[in-house]
Design a protein around this motif. Sequence first.
Motif, mmCIF file in Angstrom:
data_model
loop_
_atom_site.group_PDB
_atom_site.id
_atom_site.type_symbol
_atom_site.label_atom_id
_atom_site.label_comp_id
_atom_site.label_asym_id
_atom_site.label_seq_id
_atom_site.Cartn_x
_atom_site.Cartn_y
_atom_site.Cartn_z
ATOM 1 N N PRO A 24 -40.361 -38.203 23.270
ATOM 2 C CA PRO A 24 -41.674 -38.960 23.408
ATOM 3 C C PRO A 24 -42.826 -38.069 23.820
ATOM 4 N N THR A 25 -42.595 -37.197 24.731
ATOM 5 C CA THR A 25 -43.313 -36.255 25.587
ATOM 6 C C THR A 25 -42.713 -34.981 25.715
ATOM 7 N N VAL A 26 -43.416 -33.887 25.944
ATOM 8 C CA VAL A 26 -42.822 -32.553 26.432
ATOM 9 C C VAL A 26 -42.460 -32.821 27.685
ATOM 10 N N SER A 27 -43.006 -33.677 28.535
ATOM 11 C CA SER A 27 -42.801 -33.911 29.898
ATOM 12 C C SER A 27 -41.671 -34.720 29.918
ATOM 13 N N ALA A 28 -41.179 -35.704 29.100
ATOM 14 C CA ALA A 28 -39.775 -36.355 29.059
ATOM 15 C C ALA A 28 -38.509 -35.096 28.774
ATOM 16 N N PHE A 29 -38.910 -34.400 28.179
ATOM 17 C CA PHE A 29 -37.957 -33.225 27.772
ATOM 18 C C PHE A 29 -37.811 -32.203 29.180
ATOM 19 N N LEU A 30 -38.913 -31.965 29.751
ATOM 20 C CA LEU A 30 -38.872 -31.126 30.906
ATOM 21 C C LEU A 30 -37.987 -32.190 31.975
ATOM 22 N N ASP A 31 -38.410 -33.333 32.273
ATOM 23 C CA ASP A 31 -37.745 -34.171 33.246
ATOM 24 C C ASP A 31 -36.391 -34.220 33.028
ATOM 25 N N MET A 32 -35.913 -34.210 31.933
ATOM 26 C CA MET A 32 -34.408 -34.287 31.852
ATOM 27 C C MET A 32 -33.673 -33.019 32.150
ATOM 28 N N MET A 33 -34.522 -31.982 31.575
ATOM 29 C CA MET A 33 -33.794 -30.572 31.630
ATOM 30 C C MET A 33 -33.772 -29.888 32.908
ATOM 31 N N THR A 34 -34.770 -30.523 33.886
ATOM 32 C CA THR A 34 -34.797 -30.028 35.252
ATOM 33 C C THR A 34 -34.102 -30.991 36.330
ATOM 34 N N SER A 35 -33.425 -32.141 35.625
ATOM 35 C CA SER A 35 -33.173 -33.377 36.725
ATOM 36 C C SER A 35 -31.844 -32.712 37.184
ATOM 37 N N GLU A 36 -31.563 -33.285 38.502
ATOM 38 C CA GLU A 36 -30.213 -32.930 39.223
ATOM 39 C C GLU A 36 -29.283 -33.480 38.571
ATOM 40 N N ALA A 37 -29.135 -34.246 37.860
ATOM 41 C CA ALA A 37 -28.044 -34.987 37.233
ATOM 42 C C ALA A 37 -27.863 -34.037 35.933
ATOM 43 N N TYR A 38 -28.453 -33.531 35.109
ATOM 44 C CA TYR A 38 -28.478 -32.824 34.086
ATOM 45 C C TYR A 38 -27.616 -31.433 34.451
ATOM 46 N N GLU A 39 -28.280 -30.939 35.648
ATOM 47 C CA GLU A 39 -27.730 -29.658 36.001
ATOM 48 C C GLU A 39 -26.398 -29.622 36.645
ATOM 49 N N ARG A 40 -26.214 -30.948 37.160
ATOM 50 C CA ARG A 40 -24.844 -31.131 37.980
ATOM 51 C C ARG A 40 -23.591 -31.591 36.945
ATOM 52 N N GLU A 41 -24.113 -32.367 36.005
ATOM 53 C CA GLU A 41 -23.041 -33.212 35.208
ATOM 54 C C GLU A 41 -23.092 -32.629 33.659
ATOM 55 N N ALA A 42 -24.207 -32.361 33.064
ATOM 56 C CA ALA A 42 -24.168 -32.041 31.939
ATOM 57 C C ALA A 42 -24.188 -30.494 31.582
ATOM 58 N N ASP A 43 -25.002 -29.584 32.037
ATOM 59 C CA ASP A 43 -25.213 -28.170 31.873
ATOM 60 C C ASP A 43 -23.916 -27.499 31.989
ATOM 61 N N PRO A 44 -23.029 -27.800 32.782
ATOM 62 C CA PRO A 44 -22.031 -27.033 32.979
ATOM 63 C C PRO A 44 -20.855 -26.906 31.603
ATOM 64 N N HIS A 45 -21.032 -28.202 30.941
ATOM 65 C CA HIS A 45 -20.131 -28.373 29.609
ATOM 66 C C HIS A 45 -20.981 -27.489 28.559
ATOM 67 N N ARG A 46 -22.206 -27.647 28.619
ATOM 68 C CA ARG A 46 -23.225 -26.499 27.553
ATOM 69 C C ARG A 46 -22.780 -25.391 27.758
ATOM 70 N N VAL A 47 -22.890 -24.809 29.013
ATOM 71 C CA VAL A 47 -22.419 -23.250 29.324
ATOM 72 C C VAL A 47 -21.058 -23.076 28.932
ATOM 73 N N ASN A 48 -20.260 -23.890 29.284
ATOM 74 C CA ASN A 48 -18.744 -23.348 29.079
ATOM 75 C C ASN A 48 -18.497 -23.644 27.322
ATOM 76 N N GLY A 49 -19.374 -24.358 26.716
ATOM 77 C CA GLY A 49 -19.149 -24.367 25.307
ATOM 78 C C GLY A 49 -19.706 -23.394 24.271
ATOM 79 N N CYS A 50 -20.914 -23.157 24.794
ATOM 80 C CA CYS A 50 -21.878 -22.418 23.729
ATOM 81 C C CYS A 50 -21.864 -20.929 24.472
ATOM 82 N N ALA A 51 -21.716 -20.087 23.254
ATOM 83 C CA ALA A 51 -21.700 -18.544 23.455
ATOM 84 C C ALA A 51 -23.451 -18.365 23.391
ATOM 85 N N GLU A 52 -24.003 -19.223 22.641
ATOM 86 C CA GLU A 52 -25.439 -19.115 22.483
ATOM 87 C C GLU A 52 -26.037 -20.400 22.367
ATOM 88 N N HIS A 53 -27.207 -20.815 22.691
ATOM 89 C CA HIS A 53 -27.926 -22.063 22.468
ATOM 90 C C HIS A 53 -29.386 -21.736 22.605
#
Length: 129
Positions: free
Chosen positions: A85-114
């Motif tokens: 709904p807003t750019v801020s909502a995207f930034l809020d998710m991407m910079t959240s501690e939960a995203y960085e701790r729980e989600a991003d490691p799976h993205r890094v492990n799976g994606c050669a490029e994103h």
Amino acid sequence: MLNIEGLERLDPNAPVVMLNLMRFHTRSRDGNGSGWDAYLRYSAITVPMIKARGGTLLWTGDAKAIALGPHAGNDWDFVALVHYPTVSAFLDMMTSEAYEREADPHRVNGCAEHVIVATSEAYSKFKTS
């Protein structure tokens, strides 16, 4: 790496659709299945995060072939369109501690490029105004 500087130049209250282009590792970098398997783990965590911020997955699909343009560097495996709904909502998710701790490691492990491209609406058959 998240381009916070570029995103901060956008209207923080404007809606945004993120075009996601992904290329997967054959094997997940953590050894737990394929790159696709790791991406599915990432998605299982991020989709609720997206929805909690008022966003939605608009469309996903397998990238089949380059129809126009240079082939080199454009051999993507998967494409997703995600509305926030807003750019801020995207930034809020991407910079959240939960995203960085729980989600991003799976993205890094799976994606050669994103690659994620922030887009603004020029036309939509779904436009309500």
